[in-house]
Design an enzyme around this catalytic site. Structure first.
Site, PDB file in Angstrom:
ATOM      1  N   PRO A  72       0.892  -1.217   0.141  1.00 26.28           N
ATOM      2  CA  PRO A  72       0.105  -0.093   0.092  1.00 26.28           C
ATOM      3  C   PRO A  72       0.941   1.305  -0.057  1.00 26.28           C
ATOM      4  O   PRO A  72       1.988   1.000   0.658  1.00 26.28           O
ATOM      5  CB  PRO A  72      -0.814  -0.150   1.299  1.00 26.28           C
ATOM      6  CG  PRO A  72      -0.718  -1.578   1.829  1.00 26.28           C
ATOM      7  CD  PRO A  72       0.753  -1.965   1.192  1.00 26.28           C
ATOM      8  N   LYS A  73       0.408   2.239  -0.758  1.00 24.60           N
ATOM      9  CA  LYS A  73       0.998   3.628  -0.631  1.00 24.60           C
ATOM     10  C   LYS A  73       0.511   4.217   0.499  1.00 24.60           C
ATOM     11  O   LYS A  73      -0.537   5.121   0.349  1.00 24.60           O
ATOM     12  CB  LYS A  73       0.999   4.375  -2.030  1.00 24.60           C
ATOM     13  CG  LYS A  73       1.882   5.572  -1.946  1.00 24.60           C
ATOM     14  CD  LYS A  73       1.825   6.176  -3.474  1.00 24.60           C
ATOM     15  CE  LYS A  73       2.589   7.324  -3.646  1.00 24.60           C
ATOM     16  NZ  LYS A  73       2.216   8.360  -2.741  1.00 24.60           N
ATOM     17  N   VAL A  74       1.079   4.050   1.793  1.00 26.23           N
ATOM     18  CA  VAL A  74       0.728   4.670   3.097  1.00 26.23           C
ATOM     19  C   VAL A  74       0.533   6.410   2.764  1.00 26.23           C
ATOM     20  O   VAL A  74       1.653   6.964   2.431  1.00 26.23           O
ATOM     21  CB  VAL A  74       1.299   4.401   4.185  1.00 26.23           C
ATOM     22  CG1 VAL A  74       0.652   5.056   5.508  1.00 26.23           C
ATOM     23  CG2 VAL A  74       1.298   2.692   4.104  1.00 26.23           C
ATOM     24  N   ASP A  79      -3.220   6.313  -0.690  1.00 28.44           N
ATOM     25  CA  ASP A  79      -3.447   6.894  -1.968  1.00 28.44           C
ATOM     26  C   ASP A  79      -2.930   6.173  -3.228  1.00 28.44           C
ATOM     27  O   ASP A  79      -2.723   6.668  -4.320  1.00 28.44           O
ATOM     28  CB  ASP A  79      -2.752   8.320  -1.781  1.00 28.44           C
ATOM     29  CG  ASP A  79      -1.262   8.416  -1.791  1.00 28.44           C
ATOM     30  OD1 ASP A  79      -0.658   7.488  -1.696  1.00 28.44           O
ATOM     31  OD2 ASP A  79      -0.742   9.497  -2.185  1.00 28.44           O
ATOM     32  N   GLY A  80      -2.897   4.903  -3.030  1.00 24.14           N
ATOM     33  CA  GLY A  80      -2.519   3.940  -4.242  1.00 24.14           C
ATOM     34  C   GLY A  80      -1.607   2.781  -3.657  1.00 24.14           C
ATOM     35  O   GLY A  80      -1.823   2.144  -2.597  1.00 24.14           O
TER      36      GLY A  80
END
Length: 565
Positions: free
Chosen positions: A123-125, A277-278
């Site tokens: 995950p793009k935290v 966010d991605g």
């Protein structure tokens, strides 16, 4: 913030913003617009880096920056926005923070994965990047990302960051890079959005001192160990053993773009302890840390979530007049794509809201989707330098008793009346939508609310866009409408009566009722009683009733009411 990563803008991601055609501006106008947009971006940067406040959502910043680059290309204007001007700190990072290129779509992801052995996804935290230094297993230094080379010292907060390991399970020296995030309970990104999680963390860390409660709300996701083992699987295993299990738990090996798409969607829709966010794609192995630089390397890439908000340019402001005279401002937009929907207009709901936000053609606005389907205006993101005049309807020009005919300035409300009359709320006449009524009105065949009752096939086929077959279908629909009962006709004409109120009788009987008579009925208050009395006494409505009597419509037969009554 995304603007902390200036290197991510070296590629041109397919943002769902307005079309990329160059605007037809003069050189002076272009120069002024570019300068104004640059100032807006600079103000956002300053608030974020200096004050820890995010004035706009990340995606709106990205799209606005993309627009700046587009305008500079269109008009060959030099200049570079240094979005990190206020971010650089006095302390050098032990290892530079690399950036990350953004992959715009699944096709780009497919190209990136092709030929790369051992790809991992995380995950793009959505938090704030930092460096952490441990000596003999103890956390001794915490640095903000800054410009990737030098950051600010946040070590004063270490005693209060209770959710971050301050003493490792082994007395080792190491440097970690990761994301400080706001801990959330079962956060589902697709439903809740970013909830300003990143801005909240940035604001907390910008304080001179944290309290324990606030400090305990900040977590850490380690996304790299620069001097750690060569391969990702071993790095993750050792990080977990040292006290950072999330890195291993939220990292998955992928071999195909389809697997990457699966995990991206899974994390987008599943409960997580942080906002995202991605996703991040990482190559299994990477160069030694001594070769890292503060730019986007080849071994890492980002694939963002679908944007929740799109930046759109207003091309016109239209004021729609409804059947009852309500004025609804509509923003006509240069079309944008959002969640696979093409959006070309959005309602502001009320004239008062338009007056409050003062949006004009050329302004950049944020658009989202309510309930995943209905376009919704969020805010004005950036205003055009030239404020084009917009003329709303004069106050009091339209109300529930205006525009019963197609007179000058009344076409829109009149067509709205006809559309209601033919709809399921009125006479339920098939095939009589707004487009059909507009053709009949513009051809001059329908200038009053009852004119359609007199039309025949020969007259209908003279209307542009009406064929003989269409004319026959319309005649059938008109016959259906003509046969409807009296109460349905009253509803079609817009009588202001609640559905629960029975309108038994005929026109002469109801028209004789006074305000007091109406108010004596169950469920009718003083305001509604006045509205009903006014409806039946309005001259235009009385004339319509007389015309309907001429056509022998149910309930409108003689004795006829005099217009002077």
């Amino acid at each position: 913030m995304p603007w902390m990563l200036f290197f991510t803008l070296l590629i041109l991601p397919a943002f769902p913003s307005h079309a990329r055609e160059c605007p037809a501006w003069s050189a002076a106008r272009a120069s002024a617009e570019v300068a104004a947009l640059r100032d807006t971006l600079g103000r956002w940067d300053d608030h974020y880096h200096r004050l820890g406040k995010a004035l706009v959502a990340d995606e709106l910043y990205d799209q606005s920056h993309q627009r700046l680059l587009q305008l500079q290309r269109c008009f060959a204007l030099a200049g570079e926005l240094n979005s990190l001007a206020g971010a650089r700190g006095p302390i050098a990072h032990p290892v530079p923070h690399t950036g990350v290129d953004k992959l715009p779509d699944e096709a780009a992801v497919r190209r990136w994965i092709a030929g790369r052995p051992g790809v991992w996804i995380q995950p793009k935290v959505d938090g704030v990047a930092a460096s952490l230094s441990y000596r003999q297993g103890q956390l001794v230094q915490l640095l903000s990302r800054g410009d990737g080379l030098q950051g600010h010292d946040w070590s004063r907060h270490i005693p209060y960051l209770e959710a971050i390991p301050r003493q490792l399970s082994r007395p080792v020296d190491l440097t970690l890079q990761g994301e400080l995030y706001l801990h959330l309970e079962a956060h589902v990104q697709s439903q809740a959005g970013s909830v300003n999680a990143r801005g909240t963390v940035a604001g907390l860390l910008a304080r001179k001192q944290l309290d324990r409660e606030r400090g305990a709300s900040i977590g850490l996701f380690v996304w790299d160990w620069p001097h750690g083992p060569t391969h990702q699987a071993e790095r993750l295993a050792q990080l977990s053993a040292l006290g950072f299990p999330d890195s291993q738990h939220y990292s998955k090996a992928v071999d195909t773009p389809e697997q990457a798409a699966h995990w991206r969607l899974h994390w987008y829709r599943s409960p997580l302890p942080f906002a995202t966010d991605g996703v991040i794609l990482r190559q299994d192995s990477r160069p030694p840390a001594e070769r890292w630089q503060a730019n986007a390397p080849y071994w890492i890439a980002a694939w963002k979530h679908p944007f929740a908000q799109a930046l759109a340019e207003v091309r016109d402001v239209h004021f729609r007049v409804g059947r009852t005279g309500k004025i609804t401002p509509l923003l006509k937009l240069h079309p944008v794509e959002l969640d696979d929907r093409r959006i070309s207009q959005v309602s502001l709901g009320s004239l008062a809201r338009w007056q409050a936000v003062d949006v004009r053609p050329g302004d950049q606005v944020a658009i989202s989707l309510a309930g995943l389907t209905i376009p919704r205006f969020e805010q004005v993101v950036h205003r055009a330098t030239e404020r084009q005049p917009v003329a709303p309807p004069a106050p009091g020009r339209f109300d529930a008793h205006s525009c019963w005919q197609a007179s000058a300035g009344c076409e829109e409300q009149f067509i709205a009346r006809l559309a209601w009359l033919g709809s399921k709320h009125g006479l339920a006449m098939p095939g009589t939508g707004p487009g059909t009524w507009r053709r009949l009105v513009e051809s001059g065949r329908v200038a009053a609310i009852t004119d359609w009752l007199a039309l025949d096939a020969d007259q209908l086929i003279t209307v542009p866009g009406v064929s003989e077959a269409t004319a026959n279908r319309l005649l059938y629909s008109f016959a259906v409408g003509r046969s409807r009962p009296f109460e349905q006709w009253l509803r079609a004409l817009g009588v202001p009566a609640p559905r629960a109120l029975s309108l038994e009788g005929d026109w002469p009987t109801l028209a004789k009722r006074s305000t007091a008579d109406w108010q004596a009925l169950p469920g009718i208050g003083e305001t509604r009683a006045r509205q009903l009395a006014k409806f039946f006494s309005t001259t235009d409505v009385q004339r319509i009733a007389e015309r309907l009597s001429d056509y022998d419509i149910d309930g409108f037969q003689l004795p006829r009411l005099s217009v002077e009554q």
